[in-house]
Scaffold this motif. Structure first.
Motif, short mmCIF file in Angstrom:
data_model
loop_
_atom_site.label_atom_id
_atom_site.label_comp_id
_atom_site.label_asym_id
_atom_site.label_seq_id
_atom_site.Cartn_x
_atom_site.Cartn_y
_atom_site.Cartn_z
N LEU A 20 39.36 41.05 32.41
CA LEU A 20 38.44 42.11 32.83
C LEU A 20 37.66 41.72 34.08
O LEU A 20 37.41 42.56 34.95
N ILE B 9 42.28 48.10 28.44
CA ILE B 9 41.39 48.36 29.56
C ILE B 9 41.57 49.81 29.97
O ILE B 9 42.69 50.32 29.97
N GLY C 177 36.69 47.63 28.95
CA GLY C 177 37.61 46.78 28.22
C GLY C 177 37.15 46.57 26.79
O GLY C 177 35.94 46.52 26.52
#
Length: 207
Positions: free
Chosen positions: A198, A108, A184
């Motif tokens: 996410l 991420i 992500g």
């Protein structure tokens, strides 16, 4: 715009500001609500953040989500990420990266950089042709404004890296002269887990 190249794509969402007093509902709508996925509710945090390293400040206090802790990236972007994921400097000074140690390549990115001259959608769309890191096997799943908001864009796509198909999602928003991103990426087999994480990162993002 100084978006992180994807394997450096960066995510963004916009706040709309206008002068004058607002009702509580209107004020809340002007917060990063576009970060929230449908059906989820915004939760406020009053934590004050302290710096635990020279590159990645984080909060020592508890957070809303069990198993997560808060980190802060460039230009004040802040979000909750899994406590056992590894936080490090990003590929550019405008972002930080959080890696899943149990799933190599699952990552991420959070960041913010000064807004460029192009409308946000055009800026994000330019990555489709200018980002060589995603050109192999590239398939657009969606690239659109959020609820007609020109300052909030989502971009979701597939691409191939090292012979493996990957799934990526970026949310971008523009406010106060800064383009923010939450991004992500993971291989397609790991995407369901990444998507769950996410969603929390996006929901808890503040600036």
């Amino acid at each position: 715009m100084a978006f992180v190249a994807v394997a450096a794509v960066v995510v963004v969402v916009a706040l709309k500001g206008d002068s004058g007093e607002k009702s509580d509902a209107a004020a809340q709508a002007d917060r990063p609500q576009a970060l929230i996925t449908t059906g989820e509710t915004w939760s406020k945090t009053t934590s004050r953040f302290t710096t635990t390293s020279t590159t990645v400040p984080s909060s020592p206090s508890s957070t809303v989500t069990s198993g997560f802790h808060r980190v802060t990236g460039p230009n004040g972007i802040s979000a909750e990420v899994p406590s056992n994921w590894l936080v490090k400097a990003g590929t550019q000074a405008t972002n930080i990266q959080v890696d899943n140690p149990e799933s190599p390549g699952s990552l991420i990115r959070l960041g913010g950089s000064p807004s460029g001259p192009l409308p946000l959608l055009d800026s994000v769309a330019s990555n489709e042709t200018q980002n060589g890191g995603i050109s192999q096997g590239y398939q657009r799943l969606r690239l659109e404004r959020v609820s007609g908001n020109s300052n909030t864009v989502v971009w979701e796509f597939l691409y191939t890296k090292d012979g493996e198909q990957r799934h990526a999602f970026g949310r971008y928003w523009r406010t106060g002269g800064i383009d923010y991103i939450v991004y992500g990426s993971a291989n397609t087999a790991s995407w369901p887990t990444m998507k769950t994480v996410l969603d929390i990162v996006v929901r808890t993002t503040t600036m």
